[in-house]
Design a protein around this motif. Structure first.
Motif, PDB file in Angstrom:
ATOM      1  N   ILE A 108     -80.148  23.255 -30.119  1.00 15.96           N
ATOM      2  CA  ILE A 108     -81.134  23.833 -29.767  1.00 15.96           C
ATOM      3  C   ILE A 108     -80.630  25.402 -30.229  1.00 15.96           C
ATOM      4  O   ILE A 108     -79.944  26.189 -29.522  1.00 15.96           O
ATOM      5  N   GLN A 109     -81.603  25.398 -31.519  1.00 17.79           N
ATOM      6  CA  GLN A 109     -81.945  26.605 -32.629  1.00 17.79           C
ATOM      7  C   GLN A 109     -83.147  26.969 -32.421  1.00 17.79           C
ATOM      8  O   GLN A 109     -84.048  26.136 -32.216  1.00 17.79           O
TER       9      GLN A 109
ATOM     10  N   ARG B   7     -84.631  27.629 -35.320  1.00 22.76           N
ATOM     11  CA  ARG B   7     -85.621  26.705 -36.047  1.00 22.76           C
ATOM     12  C   ARG B   7     -85.465  25.296 -35.392  1.00 22.76           C
ATOM     13  O   ARG B   7     -86.030  24.956 -36.011  1.00 22.76           O
ATOM     14  N   THR B   8     -85.379  25.229 -34.393  1.00 19.36           N
ATOM     15  CA  THR B   8     -85.218  23.471 -33.931  1.00 19.36           C
ATOM     16  C   THR B   8     -85.939  23.941 -33.134  1.00 19.36           C
ATOM     17  O   THR B   8     -86.393  22.581 -32.293  1.00 19.36           O
TER      18      THR B   8
ATOM     19  N   LEU C 245     -89.345  22.030 -32.906  1.00 19.48           N
ATOM     20  CA  LEU C 245     -89.126  20.207 -32.630  1.00 19.48           C
ATOM     21  C   LEU C 245     -89.022  19.906 -31.423  1.00 19.48           C
ATOM     22  O   LEU C 245     -89.833  19.172 -30.885  1.00 19.48           O
TER      23      LEU C 245
ATOM     24  N   VAL D 214     -85.153  15.700 -39.150  1.00 22.98           N
ATOM     25  CA  VAL D 214     -85.389  16.030 -38.175  1.00 22.98           C
ATOM     26  C   VAL D 214     -83.649  16.558 -37.587  1.00 22.98           C
ATOM     27  O   VAL D 214     -83.213  17.031 -37.573  1.00 22.98           O
TER      28      VAL D 214
ATOM     29  N   LEU E 178     -83.204  19.299 -39.437  1.00 19.88           N
ATOM     30  CA  LEU E 178     -82.536  20.205 -38.222  1.00 19.88           C
ATOM     31  C   LEU E 178     -81.732  20.484 -37.511  1.00 19.88           C
ATOM     32  O   LEU E 178     -81.270  21.908 -36.884  1.00 19.88           O
ATOM     33  N   ALA E 179     -81.301  19.496 -37.104  1.00 25.76           N
ATOM     34  CA  ALA E 179     -80.836  19.450 -35.494  1.00 25.76           C
ATOM     35  C   ALA E 179     -79.355  19.443 -36.452  1.00 25.76           C
ATOM     36  O   ALA E 179     -78.737  20.392 -35.496  1.00 25.76           O
TER      37      ALA E 179
ATOM     38  N   ALA F 200     -78.023  20.966 -38.876  1.00 21.17           N
ATOM     39  CA  ALA F 200     -77.999  21.832 -39.555  1.00 21.17           C
ATOM     40  C   ALA F 200     -76.852  22.218 -40.308  1.00 21.17           C
ATOM     41  O   ALA F 200     -76.118  23.228 -39.752  1.00 21.17           O
TER      42      ALA F 200
ATOM     43  N   LYS G 108     -79.253  26.655 -44.216  1.00 19.16           N
ATOM     44  CA  LYS G 108     -80.501  27.233 -43.946  1.00 19.16           C
ATOM     45  C   LYS G 108     -80.902  28.005 -44.675  1.00 19.16           C
ATOM     46  O   LYS G 108     -80.913  28.183 -45.619  1.00 19.16           O
TER      47      LYS G 108
END
Length: 367
Positions: free
Chosen positions: A132-133, A135-136, A139, A193, A196-197, A199, A202
């Motif tokens: 979990i960052q 950018r995510t 989502l 998805v 993004l998860a 990564a 970037k």
């Protein structure tokens, strides 16, 4: 004195004991007072405990939890008061279900705010939770809201005794139809998805893809990724293609620096120590070349017509590769020319064994 007080109270007690409307209304009114007192005592005690901790999130959770607890106590008191009133069974059932549904909506709002708070906190702890960052975060926040809202709808349906079987069957059929009709879109969506998860890159990274070539990532969406090539052409690549391709992230790794391998060939008979010295000095003296790690020279192979060397050096960013290679090639060529070191190149020698008789006779006549 006592008889006079009793005389004043007796009409009030008779009114309360004989009028269910007044009893129910009184219970509802008392509920607000009791709920306020209980909530204040409970959370005053909890706040004393959380104030001793060094983290802030527990205080924020307690602040979010106070309103739904208060309103839940109020709903319990209102339903109890309504049960004392002489209402028909239908009105009683509808009223209870309405207030319980309202209570579920209140808790749905709480859990949505709670999930947002927790996910935001986890996104700040990227050293512990890399999944979990920032950018995510959007989502996972939207996914949590969908799950919580779906659970709230299910709870309301259960309160109103609505059979979910038909609804779930209809949703399943609609999902299958939508899946077949938009399989490419869904493929891009799920790939987005996972990108993004997981990564793998970037925004701002230089990547090399099988079909899109090399470029800078400018945008990562749920459907596609945009890459700006070195020719300033923006290429939009569907995420499903990226998900099934080999990705070389030149900006990845422990740092953004990129190593460049510059191959140089010199003629046989050249002083290899001198060649090594020239190449090392050329890289060391260039400001665009990183000082750490240090440049190095390797004598790789005896070629067909040259001694093949390789100059290894680093640049700060993959974006600098083309510019620095041009600088180094120019500098090395000039220094080789000054030191008399030959760079071999392909050339052909033509040997004439004899001339045709007609061509020789015409040449003799002209002479």
């Amino acid at each position: 004195m006592d008889q006079s007080i009793a005389g004043w109270i007796k009409p009030l007690t008779d009114l309360l004991s004989g009028n269910p409307w007044v009893q129910g209304s009184l219970v509802i009114l008392i509920t607000f007072t009791i709920s306020s007192i209980l909530t204040w005592i409970l959370f005053k005690t909890v706040q004393r405990i959380t104030s001793r901790t060094t983290i802030l999130i527990d205080d924020q959770i307690v602040k979010l939890l106070r309103p739904p607890v208060y309103y839940s106590l109020v709903v319990i008191g209102i339903t109890a008061g309504l049960s004392l009133m002489p209402l028909s069974d239908t009105i009683q059932v509808i009223a209870r279900r309405c207030f319980r549904s309202l209570n579920i909506l209140i808790w749905v709002v709480f859990f949505i705010r709670f999930s947002t708070l927790v996910l935001t906190r986890l996104a700040d702890l990227t050293d512990r939770f890399s999944f979990i960052q920032r950018r995510t975060l959007t989502l996972f926040d939207n996914l949590a809201k969908v799950v919580i809202f779906g659970g709230g709808i299910y709870g309301i349906f259960m309160i109103w005794k609505i059979d979910m079987t038909a609804w779930l069957a209809s949703a399943g059929i609609a999902g299958i139809a939508i899946g077949f009709a938009a399989k490419d879109t869904l493929s891009n969506l799920f790939s987005g998805v996972f990108i993004l998860a997981d990564a793998p890159y970037k925004v701002g990274d230089y990547v090399v893809l099988d079909k899109a070539g090399r470029g800078k990532v400018t945008h990562i969406g749920l459907r596609s990724t945009r890459i700006l090539t070195r020719d300033d052409i923006e290429v939009t690549v569907p995420n499903s293609i990226i998900g099934n391709s080999t990705i070389i992230n030149q900006s990845g790794g422990p740092h953004e620096k990129m190593r460049i391998r510059l191959k140089i060939g010199v003629a046989y008979g050249s002083d290899i120590d001198k060649v090594t010295e020239i190449l090392t000095n050329a890289a060391t003296e260039e400001s665009a070349v990183c000082k750490s790690p240090k440049p190095r020279v390797r004598f790789r192979v005896f070629g067909a017509s040259s001694l093949d060397f390789e100059l290894l050096f680093w640049v700060d960013s993959p974006e600098d590769r083309g510019r620095v290679v041009d600088i180094m090639n120019t500098k090395i060529y000039k220094q080789f020319g000054e030191e008399g070191i030959e760079i071999p190149y392909a050339k052909q020698d033509v040997y004439i064994k004899g001339l045709p008789e007609s061509w020789s006779a015409s040449t003799d006549q002209q002479s």
